[in-house]
Design an enzyme around this catalytic site. Structure first.
Site, PDB file in Angstrom:
ATOM      1  CB  CYS A   1      -0.942  -0.008   1.204  1.00 48.57           C
ATOM      2  SG  CYS A   1      -2.271  -1.224   1.046  1.00 48.57           S
TER       3      CYS A   1
ATOM      4  CG  ASP B   1      -6.718  -2.405  -1.465  1.00 49.80           C
ATOM      5  OD1 ASP B   1      -5.685  -2.090  -2.069  1.00 49.80           O
ATOM      6  OD2 ASP B   1      -7.055  -1.902  -0.380  1.00 49.80           O
TER       7      ASP B   1
ATOM      8  CG  ASP C   1     -10.882  -1.797   2.118  1.00 51.10           C
ATOM      9  OD1 ASP C   1     -10.242  -1.327   3.068  1.00 51.10           O
ATOM     10  OD2 ASP C   1     -10.481  -1.796   0.938  1.00 51.10           O
TER      11      ASP C   1
ATOM     12  N   GLY D   1     -12.115 -13.600 -11.886  1.00 51.69           N
ATOM     13  CA  GLY D   1     -11.204 -12.464 -11.827  1.00 51.69           C
ATOM     14  C   GLY D   1     -10.756 -12.010 -13.195  1.00 51.69           C
TER      15      GLY D   1
ATOM     16  CG  ASP E   1      -9.093  -0.833   6.202  1.00 48.16           C
ATOM     17  OD1 ASP E   1      -9.607   0.224   5.796  1.00 48.16           O
ATOM     18  OD2 ASP E   1      -8.689  -1.723   5.444  1.00 48.16           O
TER      19      ASP E   1
END
Length: 700
Positions: free
Chosen positions: A370, A420, A443, A491, A579
């Site tokens: 992140c 994310d 999240d 996905g 978070d």
């Protein structure tokens, strides 16, 4: 000292002083020992500037100097001096007439390097020396790059001040020299006893001075031999690479350059990605690409190297011990890596079964987890221009800074969705997949929702990594999803130069029980469920600075789901929750206070840290995302007087799969803390919410 030990030490220093004087053809009393090239440059430029301020305040330098010169000049600008940065040509060479053009009655100093540290171009020092002497202006030369590689003669060049760095010609690190021509006066920088002819106070570093003297003696003896060897190996490297990749571009002067420096651009490549492939080759990039900006070397910018070339620029250096066999092996590795990454070249997909046990994922990416998010302040500018949301069923969207959106399906059910993904934060593929999944799921938990299924998002360099690595990443994510009680239903993937992975997670919640970051109330207690420091530790791991126990502690934090904390929240009247991820504790806390219309107090000693974080931060393992976060929140925080700058960075550290930050009424905080600690022992009360004031956060 007058005893025998002092006399022996003095003798060693003076012998070294004479050898270095021989290296540059000056008198021994013109040699002053310093801690290195940076101090020498500081002493020369500041000393000359302040000593001669009564004569004028103008200094001329070039646009391609080392930071040890340019930063000194920037400082002097703040002190009222005027600095002219002369342009260079496409080869990085300054025109002496350009220097002379800028001279005026207030000019007191000219500072031009002997040869450039990045492209190796040698400057016309003799001509500039004659110009400076004609106008009776002091002339300083940073010769750190040239000692031991080409001849230096201060009498021929006419310089008044010259800087040397010992390690550049095989002396120990941490020792340098400033040549001060007889008759030149400088304002002292270091005051104390009368060491170094009363010019530089402080006990001499005898061992390193002696080492530098011996290195100078060897440099004089072997100058021509070393020149031939360096140039032979450097030219061979260029020829071998150019033969296989004729598109490469040589930067620097084709003839007037150092014998050891090779600066070349690989069109269409990103230099840091190429370097990540070259584990056995030590080199440096001329530019770096970040999520929010491109950093190109000031030298390449000054030379007007086009961006597509600058981004793929790498500097290679040869040494007197470099062999032809080593060059041939290095060239083979460089060519193979470049061809693998070059656009328009058919890529060979690596075998599916190739062993992936030794793969270190963080070598294949620039950002970590992140911490590689776009700067929050830039993101805010972009989002504010997006059209407003008019759908009445969107309960949470761009109106808050929450990480998930919520859509009303019925009076009893709302759909919560988040996405994310990021680059590897650990080396092990399986662990990376599991951490990425835990991070995405967080999240959903932060909104008080229950996850129901997920989709994978994959960016994968099939030409750089074996497919087994991707299998391991997906397996780690699948196992973590199973732990959360959900299925990964599909996905999307793209071929990407860097590995990236994440998930879209869908969840459900009763519309009346949604928890956002906008409900904190004065009097609430702030609880953090996980310790912080994953960004710093991950950066330290990439640099080889973190030990195994510290790495394991960080991985355990990131692998831990926030599910139990979310379930405990259901039993308490939680006012707000978020978070802690890429924007760091302070960044997400700022967003919570802003959305809630409140301020808060953070008791820094109660903020839990992962073991070893402070020491690693002190060692310099600070990710760029963490530094960006501190800038983002700077105007919104009041720090307690004398609060350590290092701790500010730690509190802003970009987190991956961090804990939940919960705002709960004070009367419930003790019981809630007790229950949370059964699952996350380091859960802590870190502060409290108060009425809105000038600053959103007060750190004590």
């Amino acid at each position: 000292s007058s005893h025998i030990y002092g006399i022996q030490s003095r003798k060693a220093i003076e012998e070294a002083r004479k050898k270095i004087a021989d290296l540059i053809n000056c008198f021994p009393d013109e040699i002053i020992f310093t801690s290195g090239g940076t101090e020498s440059n500081n002493y020369a430029i500041k000393g000359a500037a302040f000593q001669n301020r009564h004569k004028g305040n103008h200094i001329i330098t070039t646009s391609v100097e080392h930071p040890a010169v340019t930063e000194v000049c920037r400082y002097l600008e703040e002190e009222g001096f005027r600095i002219t940065f002369a342009d260079v040509d496409e080869y990085g060479r300054v025109d002496p007439l350009e220097i002379e053009k800028y001279i005026n009655p207030s000019t007191i100093l000219i500072s031009v390097m002997h040869a450039n540290n990045e492209v190796g171009t040698i400057q016309p020092i003799e001509e500039i020396g004659r110009i400076a002497n004609k106008h009776k202006i002091l002339f300083h030369c940073d010769a750190a790059q040239t000692a031991g590689k080409i001849k230096i003669d201060v009498k021929e060049t006419g310089v008044d001040l010259l800087s040397l760095a010992g390690h550049k010609f095989y002396a120990p690190k941490g020792i340098g020299v400033l040549f001060i021509r007889r008759g030149v006066k400088l304002r002292k920088l270091i005051h104390g006893a009368d060491h170094e002819q009363n010019l530089r106070a402080g006990t001499e570093n005898i061992l390193e001075i002696a080492g530098m003297g011996k290195a100078a003696e060897i440099a004089i003896r072997d100058l021509e031999k070393n020149q031939r060897q360096m140039q032979l190996t450097r030219d061979l490297l260029f020829e071998l690479i150019q033969k296989e990749i004729p598109e490469i571009h040589l930067n620097g002067h084709p003839e007037l350059h150092l014998p050891n420096t090779l600066n070349i651009s690989f069109p269409g490549l990103e230099a840091n990605l190429l370097l990540d492939e070259l584990h056995q080759v030590a080199a440096s990039a001329g530019a770096a690409c970040h999520s929010d900006r491109i950093d190109i070397s000031p030298v390449l910018l000054a030379m007007k190297v086009p961006q597509h070339l600058a981004m793929g620029t790498i500097r290679f250096s040869t040494g007197k011990h470099t062999t032809e066999d080593e060059i041939r092996e290095a060239a083979k590795l460089i060519i193979a890596a470049a061809k693998k990454l070059m656009p328009g070249v058919t890529k060979e997909i690596l075998p599916e079964k190739e062993d992936s046990d030794t793969i270190k994922l963080t070598r294949y990416t620039q950002g970590l987890g992140c911490a590689c998010k776009i700067r929050p302040q830039y993101l805010e500018q972009v989002l504010k221009d997006l059209p407003a949301v008019f759908d009445k069923n969107i309960l949470v969207g761009l109106n808050t800074s929450d990480d998930a959106a919520v859509y009303r399906i019925s009076d009893e059910v709302a759909l919560v969705q988040t996405v994310d993904f990021f680059t590897p934060i650990v080396d092990d593929p399986y662990t990376f997949g599991a951490i990425a999944a835990a991070n995405a799921l967080s999240d959903i938990y932060a909104m008080g929702a229950r996850p129901i299924f997920a989709l994978n998002i994959v960016g994968f360099p099939s030409n750089r990594l074996p497919m087994q690595v991707l299998k391991d990443i997906l397996r780690g994510a699948s196992d973590k999803a199973a732990e959360a009680g959900i299925t990964i239903a599909g996905g999307h993937s793209v071929d990407d130069p860097e590995p990236k992975f994440g998930m879209v997670v869908s969840g459900v919640v009763n519309p009346d029980k949604i928890i956002t970051n906008a409900g904190a109330r004065p009097g609430d207690v702030l609880i953090l469920t996980k310790p912080i420091g994953t960004g710093i530790i991950s950066t330290a791991v990439k640099k080889g600075m973190a030990d195994e126990p510290t790495l394991k502690a960080a991985q355990d934090v990131m692998l831990s789901l926030n599910r139990e904390a979310a379930e405990i929240m259901e039993s308490f009247p939680v006012q707000a929750c978020t978070d802690i991820t890429g924007f760091g504790l302070m960044g997400h806390l700022k967003e919570m206070m802003e959305a809630s219309g409140t301020s808060c107090v953070v008791e820094s000693e109660n903020v839990p840290l992962i073991r070893g974080v402070y020491e690693l931060a002190l060692s310099g393992a600070i990710p760029g995302g963490t530094q960006n976060n501190l800038l983002f929140v700077a105007e919104h925080i009041s720090w307690n007087e004398n609060f350590a700058e290092l701790m500010k960075l730690i509190l802003c550290d970009a987190q991956t799969s961090g804990g939940l930050l919960i705002s709960v009424a004070s009367q419930y905080s003790d019981l809630m803390l007790q229950k949370l600690k059964t699952h996350q022992p380091l859960t802590s009360k870190i502060g409290y919410v108060e009425e809105k004031s000038r600053h959103l956060i007060h750190v004590i």
